[in-house]
Design a protein around this motif. Structure first.
Motif, short mmCIF file in Angstrom:
data_model
loop_
_atom_site.label_atom_id
_atom_site.label_comp_id
_atom_site.label_asym_id
_atom_site.label_seq_id
_atom_site.Cartn_x
_atom_site.Cartn_y
_atom_site.Cartn_z
N LYS A 413 1.06 -1.32 0.02
CA LYS A 413 0.15 -0.11 -0.07
C LYS A 413 0.84 1.10 -0.13
CE LYS A 413 -2.25 0.99 3.73
NZ LYS A 413 -3.38 1.03 4.79
N MET A 414 1.86 1.17 0.87
CA MET A 414 2.93 2.46 0.61
C MET A 414 3.44 2.54 -0.52
SD MET A 414 2.58 3.30 4.02
CE MET A 414 1.00 2.57 4.03
N LEU A 415 4.13 1.50 -1.20
CA LEU A 415 4.80 1.52 -2.33
C LEU A 415 3.84 1.72 -3.50
CD1 LEU A 415 6.97 -1.66 -1.97
CD2 LEU A 415 7.39 0.76 -1.52
N SER A 416 2.32 1.91 -3.28
CA SER A 416 1.69 2.01 -4.50
C SER A 416 1.62 3.44 -5.02
CB SER A 416 0.05 1.60 -4.17
OG SER A 416 -0.30 2.69 -3.07
N VAL A 417 2.03 4.50 -4.05
CA VAL A 417 2.28 5.72 -4.29
C VAL A 417 3.72 6.30 -4.90
CG1 VAL A 417 0.29 6.53 -2.87
CG2 VAL A 417 2.74 6.64 -1.75
N ALA A 418 4.53 5.06 -5.15
CA ALA A 418 5.89 5.65 -5.27
C ALA A 418 6.61 6.61 -4.35
CB ALA A 418 6.06 6.15 -6.94
N PRO A 419 6.61 5.97 -3.04
CA PRO A 419 7.10 7.21 -2.14
C PRO A 419 8.70 7.65 -2.18
CG PRO A 419 7.14 4.84 -1.22
CD PRO A 419 6.27 4.83 -2.59
N LYS A 420 8.83 8.65 -1.61
CA LYS A 420 10.53 8.91 -1.75
C LYS A 420 10.88 8.71 -0.26
CE LYS A 420 9.77 12.86 -4.90
NZ LYS A 420 8.31 12.68 -5.07
N VAL A 421 10.08 8.63 0.55
CA VAL A 421 10.29 8.51 2.06
C VAL A 421 9.49 7.35 2.78
CG1 VAL A 421 10.90 9.28 4.41
CG2 VAL A 421 11.65 10.49 2.55
N ILE A 422 9.93 6.59 3.48
CA ILE A 422 8.74 5.45 4.12
C ILE A 422 9.35 5.60 5.66
CG2 ILE A 422 7.79 3.29 4.18
CD1 ILE A 422 8.41 2.67 1.48
N PHE A 423 8.30 5.87 6.52
CA PHE A 423 8.54 5.43 8.31
C PHE A 423 7.86 4.33 8.39
CE2 PHE A 423 8.24 10.28 8.01
CZ PHE A 423 9.66 10.72 8.37
N LEU A 424 8.75 3.22 9.01
CA LEU A 424 8.02 1.87 9.14
C LEU A 424 8.05 1.86 10.88
CD1 LEU A 424 10.11 1.40 6.70
CD2 LEU A 424 8.25 -0.29 6.29
N ASP A 425 7.10 1.89 11.21
CA ASP A 425 6.81 1.84 12.82
C ASP A 425 6.66 0.22 13.19
OD1 ASP A 425 6.46 2.32 15.32
OD2 ASP A 425 4.99 3.81 15.13
N GLU A 426 7.47 -0.55 13.72
CA GLU A 426 7.83 -1.92 14.34
C GLU A 426 7.24 -2.70 13.07
OE1 GLU A 426 8.64 -2.65 17.00
OE2 GLU A 426 8.40 -1.00 18.50
N PRO A 427 8.12 -2.78 11.85
CA PRO A 427 7.63 -3.29 10.53
C PRO A 427 7.52 -4.88 10.72
CG PRO A 427 9.82 -2.70 10.80
CD PRO A 427 9.26 -1.95 11.70
N THR A 428 8.43 -5.44 11.80
CA THR A 428 8.40 -6.75 11.71
C THR A 428 7.42 -7.47 12.96
OG1 THR A 428 10.37 -6.95 12.78
CG2 THR A 428 10.22 -7.21 10.24
N ARG A 429 6.78 -6.81 13.80
CA ARG A 429 6.03 -6.95 15.10
C ARG A 429 5.07 -8.10 14.68
NH1 ARG A 429 3.46 -2.72 18.43
NH2 ARG A 429 5.50 -2.43 19.28
N GLY A 430 5.38 -9.34 15.17
CA GLY A 430 4.16 -10.32 15.30
C GLY A 430 4.42 -11.12 14.13
N VAL A 431 5.67 -11.11 13.32
CA VAL A 431 5.96 -11.98 12.22
C VAL A 431 6.92 -12.97 12.49
CG1 VAL A 431 4.84 -10.18 10.59
CG2 VAL A 431 7.42 -10.42 10.80
N ASP A 432 6.85 -14.03 11.76
CA ASP A 432 7.90 -15.16 11.82
C ASP A 432 9.40 -14.76 11.55
OD1 ASP A 432 8.19 -16.24 9.09
OD2 ASP A 432 5.93 -16.46 9.44
N VAL A 433 10.23 -15.57 11.77
CA VAL A 433 11.56 -15.23 11.56
C VAL A 433 11.88 -15.31 9.91
CG1 VAL A 433 12.44 -17.78 11.74
CG2 VAL A 433 13.87 -15.77 12.08
N GLY A 434 11.20 -16.19 9.33
CA GLY A 434 11.41 -16.15 7.82
C GLY A 434 10.93 -15.00 6.99
#
Length: 506
Positions: A413-434
Motif C-alpha cells: 500500500k505504501m509502495l503504490s504511491v511511489a514514495p520518496k520516504v517511508i517511515f516504518l513503525d515496528e515493521p516486523t512485529r508479530g511476524v515469523d523469522v522467515g
C-alpha cells in the motif's frame, strides 16, 4: 506420564476449504510447565490455540483435559474448564474503563442489577499493580498499545486458569514490562498453572520456557526440552531450512552518500517532543530507538501531520514542504506504516487489491472516478510479486493472510504511491523469522533504489542488524546517535535511559 498432563491433543485436523490448517497434529502440555510453541506464520499455531479455546471446532481428532476427553464448544466452555487466552491482536472495548474490560466476562455472568464500580476498580487495581501503573478508571481508548496489552494480560489473570495461553504477549511491551510478565509466568507455573507461550523471539523462549514444540505447514514437527536444543535448531525446524542471513548486508563504503533525502529541523509539538532535528541520507536505513513512551512514533506522525499541532521545518531533497494534513505528506511522497497492523495497517475485511490501492485510488480509477477492478488487481499483483506476497489471489480478504503477508500488503500500500520516504513503525512485529528476513531484505533493496527508509523498532537486535545509523529518543528529544562499532544494545539503552543533561554531553 499421562497423570502429569493437563492437556493432550491427539491427531487433530482442521481445514478451511481446500487449505489444511492442521494435519493430524499432536501436542502435550504438562502441569506447571511453560511450553513454547514456535512456527512461521501459517504454521497452524493460532488455529490450534483457537480450537483449544473453543473459538474453532476441529474436523477430527481428540482433546483430553486433565485426563478426561472433552469437547470445547465455545470460549465459555474453555473458560469453565480453566483455559485463559491472551490473543496477539488486542480485543478490548475502547469506550469503557480498564476495570470494566478486565471484569467484563464476570460482569456479564452476574445477576446483580447494579454495578459496584468502586469494588470493580479496587479489584482491578490489585491485579494491575503487579503489571504496571495503569489507572483502572481510565478509558481503554486513551491507553498506549503496550498498556492495552497489559490490560489483556490482567483480564486473563483474573480468571481461575489452569491453562493460560499467551500469544506473542511481549510484542508491544517494553523490556521492563516484559520482565515483569516473565516473573508472573514463573510464579504461576510454580503454583501448578500450565502456560502455552507463543513467540517468534528465541531469547524469550530459551530464557523462560521448559519445552518447545515446533509446527510447520500445519504439521507437528518436534518437541524438545530447551536445554537440549539450540535457537538455530528451532529456526531450522520452523522453516525447514537454515536461515543464514536474518539481516541483509549493510550499506557499503562506496554506496554512502552525502545527499540528504529528508531533513527535519526543530520539530516541536507542545506535549510530546521538542527541537527534533535529523537528516536521512540517500541509500541508508536510519533507525529510531527509545523506550516506549519516549516519543518515537509521535515524532514521525508529527512529520507526516497525522497528529498534533507541529512546528518546525521539513525539507525533501532540499525543498521546504508545507504540510498541514497527512494527505499533503502522501502527495509529497512521505508515507507512514503504522505499528498497529490490525487497526491502521490493513483493512482486514477488504480484498488485498483494495488494500493496496487505498492510499490513492485515483491510480486505479476511470475518468469518471469509478474503480477499475482489473487495473486495481494488476497493481496488487505487480507489487505482490515484488514483495513475494503469498496469497491465493488478490481478491481474497487480507484477514485470510498470515501476519507476515498482511505486513507485506501494508507495505505494498505504501509502495503504490511511489514514495520518496517511508517511515516504518515496528515493521516486523508479530511476524515469523522467515518473514522478518524477507522484510529486512525488501527494506535494504528499497534503500539502494533511493527510497528514504526510517525504521522504528523496540527490538534492539533488529535496529542494530538492519540500520546503518540509529537515533535514540528520550523524553521527546534526540538523546544521541550511534553507528558502526558503537551501535550496541548497551550504548542504545544508555542513551535511552540516562538523564537528558548527561545525554547531551555523552
Amino acid at each position: 506420564m499421562e497423570t502429569d498432563l493437563i492437556l493432550k491433543i491427539s491427531k487433530l485436523s482442521k481445514s478451511f476449504g481446500p487449505i489444511r490448517a492442521l494435519d493430524a497434529v499432536d501436542f502435550e502440555l504438562r502441569k506447571g510447565e511453560i511450553h513454547a510453541i514456535a512456527g512461521e506464520n501459517g504454521a497452524g499455531k493460532s488455529t490450534l490455540m483457537n480450537i483449544i479455546d473453543g473459538i474453532l471446532q476441529p474436523d477430527s481428532g481428540e482433546i483430553h483435559f486433565d485426563g478426561q476427553k472433552v469437547s470445547i464448544a465455545s470460549p465459555a466452555t474453555a473458560q469453565r474448564l480453566g483455559i485463559g487466552f491472551v490473543h496477539q491482536e488486542i480485543a478490548l472495548c475502547p469506550d469503557v474503563s480498564v476495570a470494566e474490560n478486565i471484569f467484563m466476562a464476570a460482569t456479564n455472568l452476574s445477576k446483580t442489577l447494579l454495578m459496584d464500580y468502586g469494588d470493580l476498580e479496587a479489584r482491578a487495581g490489585t491485579v494491575l499493580r503487579t503489571l504496571g501503573d495503569i489507572p483502572p478508571t481510565r478509558l481503554v481508548r486513551d491507553l498506549s498499545i503496550s498498556q492495552q496489552q497489559l490490560v489483556e494480560i490482567a483480564k486473563a489473570l483474573t480468571l481461575d486458569c489452569r491453562v493460560l495461553i499467551l500469544d506473542e504477549p511481549t510484542a508491544a511491551l517494553t523490556e521492563k514490562e516484559a520482565q515483569i510478565l516473565f516473573g508472573i509466568m514463573r510464579d504461576l507455573a510454580d503454583k501448578g498453572i500450565s502456560i502455552i507461550y507463543i513467540s517468534h523471539r528465541m531469547v524469550e523462549i530459551f530464557d523462560n520456557c521448559d519445552r518447545v514444540s515446533v509446527f510447520r505447514d500445519g504439521r507437528y514437527i518436534t518437541t524438545r526440552d530447551v536445554m537440549d536444543i539450540t535457537p538455530e535448531d528451532v529456526v531450522a525446524a520452523m522453516v525447514g531450512r537454515v536461515i543464514e542471513n536474518l539481516y541483509p548486508e549493510k550499506q557499503q563504503a562506496h554506496e554512502k552518500s552525502d545527499a540528504v533525502i529528508l531533513e527535519v529541523e526543530n520539530l516541536t509539538e507542545a506535549t510530546r517532543f521538542r527541537n527534533v532535528s535529523f537528516a536521512l541520507r540517500r541509500g541508508e536505513i536510519l533507525g529510531l530507538a527509545g523506550l516506549i513512551g519516549a516519543g518515537r512514533s509521535e515524532i514521525v506522525k508529527g512529520i507526516c501531520r497525522l497528529e498534533g499541532q507541529v512546528t518546525g521545518e521539513v525539507r525533501l531533497n532540499g525543498q521546504a514542504l508545507e504540510l498541514r494534513h497527512y494527505q499533503d505528506s502522501i502527495d509529497n511522497g512521505i508515507v507512514y506504516l503504522s505499528e498497529d497492523r490490525k487497526g491502521e495497517g490493513v483493512f482486514l475485511d477488504m480484498s488485498i487489491a483494495a488494500n493496496v490501492s487505498a492510499l490513492d485510488v485515483s491510480q486505479v480509477a476511470s475518468r469518471l472516478g469509478v474503480i477499475n477492478e482489473h487495473r486495481e488487481a494488476e497493481q496488487a499483483m505487480r507489487l505482490g510479486r515484488e514483495l513475494n506476497l503469498k496469497c491465493g489471489h488478490v481478491g481474497q480478504p487480507a484477514s485470510a493472510l498470515s501476519g507476515g503477508n498482511q505486513q507485506k500488503v501494508a507495505l505494498a500500500k505504501m509502495l503504490s504511491v511511489a514514495p520518496k520516504v517511508i517511515f516504518l513503525d515496528e515493521p516486523t512485529r508479530g511476524v515469523d523469522v522467515g518473514a522478518k528476513a524477507e522484510i529486512h531484505r525488501i527494506l535494504r533493496n528499497l534503500a539502494r533504489e533511493g527510497v528514504g527508509i526510517l525504521v522504528i523498532s523496540s527490538e534492539l537486535p533488529e535496529l542494530i542488524g538492519v540500520c546503518d545509523r540509529v537515533l535514540v529518543v528520550r523524553e521527546g528529544e534526540i538523546a544521541g546517535e550511534v553507528s558502526g562499532a558503537d551501535m550496541t544494545e548497551e550504548n542504545i539503552m544508555y542513551l535511552a535511559s540516562i538523564e537528558q543533561e548527561q545525554a547531551k554531553t555523552a
